[in-house]
Design an enzyme around this catalytic site. Sequence first.
Site, PDB file in Angstrom:
ATOM      1  N   LYS A 154       0.833  -1.213   0.000  1.00 46.50           N
ATOM      2  CA  LYS A 154       0.000   0.000   0.000  1.00 46.50           C
ATOM      3  C   LYS A 154       0.867   1.262   0.000  1.00 46.50           C
ATOM      4  CE  LYS A 154      -4.313  -2.032   1.352  1.00 46.50           C
ATOM      5  NZ  LYS A 154      -5.338  -2.327   2.330  1.00 46.50           N
TER       6      LYS A 154
ATOM      7  N   ARG B  58      -3.077 -10.499   4.711  1.00 49.98           N
ATOM      8  CA  ARG B  58      -3.492 -10.434   3.297  1.00 49.98           C
ATOM      9  C   ARG B  58      -2.344  -9.825   2.502  1.00 49.98           C
ATOM     10  NH1 ARG B  58      -5.843  -6.921  -0.239  1.00 49.98           N
ATOM     11  NH2 ARG B  58      -7.428  -7.760  -1.626  1.00 49.98           N
TER      12      ARG B  58
END
Length: 335
Positions: free
Chosen positions: A279, A314
């Site tokens: 991210k 994840r």
Amino acid sequence: MTIYYQPIVRMGADRALGAYRLAGGACWFDQAIMRRRGQADQWIAADDIPPAVLARLTRTSRPIAGMDMDRPHLMGILNVTPDSFSDGGKFCAADVAVSHAVAMVQAGASIIDIGGESTRPGAETVAVEVEIARTAPVIAAIRAQSDRPISIDTRKAPVAQAAIAAGANLVNDVSALAYDMATAAVTAQAGVPVCLMHAQGAPATMQQDPRYDDVLLDVYDYLAQRIDHAVAAGIARDRIVVDPGIGFGKTLDHNLALLRGLSLFHALGCPVLLGASRKKFIGTLGGGQDAADRVPGSVAVALHGARQGVQLLRVHDISATKQALDLEWAINGAV
Ligand code: PMM
């Protein structure tokens, strides 16, 4: 006034005498931070945590989609979208998607998370039929080759339903069942577990000046309320996973506050999922302009999560994360 108890979590064989095991796993704690809104935090002994909270912090969760929750599992990300920030466009062809899923399983993924709608900042919503056409055939094809759990990353009831019919075992809803009121009923009826993720705002606008009173406590309260909603809709509490939703309506400082306070979420009494892989904040702090350049930082954050007792990580990069986790467990996992 609500009082929040955040265990100060450690790992390793030098476990303090009388320490409690966090959620039945390899992490332990003998102290906690007592938090109240608008007041100074206070350090307390774990023995002084109220018994009901201590029970939620220490009990081993029932398996989720067949995965034992006493250790961290890797959830491999498979976005069958043209526009996801990291892997958009790479796995649109069904055969390529299936090969990638099988490769992630071989590399150590316990579960594959399939999404047909990008939820990256600025992304537009996708029609239900398009999302089903992207995801259901891929799920069916993976299911034909592997009995590994599959999760469907969707906010929409018909997509969840089609995915479950094709063989999905978990509904991963980044709106925590708030976007489509029917998703809770579909999940409850199928008896599959759900991941409730916190997000502030819709993907199209969520990164435009997100604000919180106290990000850690606000996200905690929101997830507590969404758990109640899910339970009221007929989803058993032991089938619920919670996720603070890194990057979903959060600034860099918000993300860091949530990562520092991760262990607080164990007080909700549900397994915790962390999705930080590749991210933007990793690039901002670690200097990775392209998402693919953010692997080492992603592994570092995943390890931090594992050390805070997170049960589901994840990630895009299964091999790299697995190697780091295996080493961490060899050194510190025995308690
Ligand atoms: N992040 C993305 C999509 N789905 N689901 C959960 N539960 N947690 C997350 O952090 C999360 C998610 C966006 O990342 P991607 O584009 O790499 O899938």
